[in-house]
Design a protein around this motif. Structure first.
Motif, mmCIF file in Angstrom:
data_model
loop_
_atom_site.group_PDB
_atom_site.id
_atom_site.type_symbol
_atom_site.label_atom_id
_atom_site.label_comp_id
_atom_site.label_asym_id
_atom_site.label_seq_id
_atom_site.Cartn_x
_atom_site.Cartn_y
_atom_site.Cartn_z
ATOM 1 N N THR A 55 7.802 7.647 65.635
ATOM 2 C CA THR A 55 7.697 9.090 65.379
ATOM 3 C C THR A 55 8.797 9.566 64.453
ATOM 4 O O THR A 55 8.549 10.323 63.501
ATOM 5 C CB THR A 55 7.757 9.874 66.707
ATOM 6 N N ARG A 61 8.547 8.655 60.605
ATOM 7 C CA ARG A 61 7.512 9.254 59.766
ATOM 8 C C ARG A 61 8.105 10.321 58.851
ATOM 9 O O ARG A 61 8.978 11.083 59.250
ATOM 10 C CB ARG A 61 6.418 9.874 60.633
ATOM 11 N N ARG A 93 6.706 12.972 57.848
ATOM 12 C CA ARG A 93 6.406 14.305 58.354
ATOM 13 C C ARG A 93 7.478 14.772 59.342
ATOM 14 O O ARG A 93 7.940 15.916 59.283
ATOM 15 C CB ARG A 93 5.032 14.319 59.022
ATOM 16 N N ASP A 132 -0.538 15.870 66.884
ATOM 17 C CA ASP A 132 -0.900 14.616 66.220
ATOM 18 C C ASP A 132 -0.703 13.395 67.112
ATOM 19 O O ASP A 132 -1.116 12.293 66.760
ATOM 20 C CB ASP A 132 -0.047 14.454 64.954
ATOM 21 N N GLY A 188 -3.984 11.847 66.135
ATOM 22 C CA GLY A 188 -3.636 11.073 64.950
ATOM 23 C C GLY A 188 -3.873 9.583 65.151
ATOM 24 O O GLY A 188 -4.340 8.889 64.248
ATOM 25 N N GLU A 189 -3.543 9.082 66.347
ATOM 26 C CA GLU A 189 -3.785 7.673 66.656
ATOM 27 C C GLU A 189 -5.283 7.370 66.675
ATOM 28 O O GLU A 189 -5.728 6.326 66.186
ATOM 29 C CB GLU A 189 -3.171 7.326 68.015
ATOM 30 N N HIS A 219 -7.659 9.025 65.077
ATOM 31 C CA HIS A 219 -8.186 9.109 63.713
ATOM 32 C C HIS A 219 -7.814 7.866 62.903
ATOM 33 O O HIS A 219 -8.599 7.386 62.084
ATOM 34 C CB HIS A 219 -7.649 10.360 63.028
ATOM 35 N N GLY A 220 -6.609 7.347 63.138
ATOM 36 C CA GLY A 220 -6.171 6.169 62.400
ATOM 37 C C GLY A 220 -6.716 4.857 62.935
ATOM 38 O O GLY A 220 -6.490 3.800 62.348
ATOM 39 N N SER A 267 -4.514 17.750 71.596
ATOM 40 C CA SER A 267 -4.619 16.459 70.920
ATOM 41 C C SER A 267 -5.570 15.515 71.643
ATOM 42 O O SER A 267 -6.195 14.649 71.023
ATOM 43 C CB SER A 267 -3.229 15.818 70.804
ATOM 44 N N SER A 279 -9.196 14.353 65.404
ATOM 45 C CA SER A 279 -8.645 14.802 64.127
ATOM 46 C C SER A 279 -7.236 15.333 64.331
ATOM 47 O O SER A 279 -7.044 16.366 64.993
ATOM 48 C CB SER A 279 -9.531 15.886 63.505
ATOM 49 N N GLY A 280 -6.263 14.645 63.783
ATOM 50 C CA GLY A 280 -4.881 15.083 63.921
ATOM 51 C C GLY A 280 -4.641 16.432 63.268
ATOM 52 O O GLY A 280 -3.932 17.279 63.810
ATOM 53 N N ILE A 281 -5.242 16.640 62.100
ATOM 54 C CA ILE A 281 -5.061 17.907 61.393
ATOM 55 C C ILE A 281 -5.635 19.062 62.202
ATOM 56 O O ILE A 281 -5.026 20.135 62.327
ATOM 57 C CB ILE A 281 -5.721 17.848 60.003
#
Length: 290
Positions: free
Chosen positions: A27, A30, A32, A105, A109-110, A112-113, A204, A209-211
């Protein structure tokens, strides 16, 4: 406990700690996350420069007539007050927005990835992974708050004098005791964000979708902040998670006013319990395809 049970639990505990260390390291590596921390560190610098310019032109630097926090007028006399001012400035939006991005995220995020299903291999399990994710977000809460405080302390030391701290109640403390108060306030601010962290984690868990999760969390934060300012909603405002956020200022009194602080911590714990349980219920039953 038998030796066999102890042998099984020890590797699982070590594995969980290893997973937590790995998650925290990932984390904070990153871009971001680093960008969010850079923004948080920059806010006290901008506030300090603004106060310095204003007072250099003969202004009062805030205070009751300037529309700023109650202790803003003290910044020019003691740079340590820039820590309190910066936390008051960042707490309503910058800090919770950053938490919303990280928490939103964390699972989506995980997913989605396509890496979430690989994290669920034994002996992790969904509950353990969820706890690790939440612990990581809470770590960011503390780190983000400390970044603001340390940046403000360094900026205050460069731009303003340091010395005895005069509390809001008129009592004077040594600079060392003032630093301890500043640390206590930073911890109180970090604890004020555990409700937002739980809400972000729950959102989440609802999406891949993280976004979308980040946007929803930040949008909810803004909406609740607006609701907390409407006088027509005064009946429900004590139950809104940001309502007691600025109660940390009561730590600058002697004796400390504990009533609002206790209400804030109790409310944050309630939000963490409710939305943490909701996140667990959703995450442990959803079909993980990513």
């Amino acid at each position: 406990m038998s030796r066999a049970e102890a042998a099984v639990r020890t590797p699982r505990l070590l594995w969980s700690l290893g997973l937590l260390r790995s998650e925290i390291a990932t984390t904070f590596r990153r871009w971001r996350t680093l960008a969010l921390l850079a923004v948080l560190a920059g806010v006290p610098v901008l506030v300090g420069i603004a106060v310095r310019i204003e007072t250099g032109d003969g202004g009062g630097g805030g205070g009751p007539g300037g529309g700023g926090p109650a202790f803003l007028s003290q910044v020019t006399h003691n740079g340590l007050f820039l820590v309190f001012t910066s936390l008051a400035v960042t707490l309503p939006f910058f800090l919770p927005m950053s938490i919303g991005v990280i928490a939103g995220d964390s699972l989506a995020g995980e997913a989605h990835g396509g890496t979430l299903r690989y994290l669920l291999v034994a002996p992790a399990g969904r509950t353990r992974l969820l706890l690790v994710k939440y612990a990581t977000v809470l770590t960011f809460c503390l780190v983000g708050t400390l970044v603001v405080a340390l940046s403000a302390l360094a900026t205050g030391a460069l731009l303003f004098p340091l010395g005895e701290v005069t509390l809001l109640s008129g009592t004077s403390l040594s600079f060392g005791e003032g630093l301890l108060r500043a640390l206590a306030i930073a911890v109180a601010v970090a604890l004020s964000l555990i409700g937002v962290a739980a809400i972000g984690l729950f959102i989440s868990a609802l999406t891949t979708s993280g976004i979308a999760a980040m946007a929803t969390t930040v949008g909810l934060l803004i909406t609740v902040q607006i609701l907390d300012t409407l006088p027509q909603l005064h009946a429900i405002q004590p139950f809104l998670f940001p309502h007691y956020w600025l109660s940390f200022a009561d730590l600058l009194r002697d004796p400390v006013y504990w009533d609002q602080l206790q209400k804030n911590l109790g409310l944050q714990a309630l939000y963490a319990l409710v939305f943490g349980s909701a996140a667990w219920a959703r995450f442990t039953t959803r079909d993980i395809t990513g």
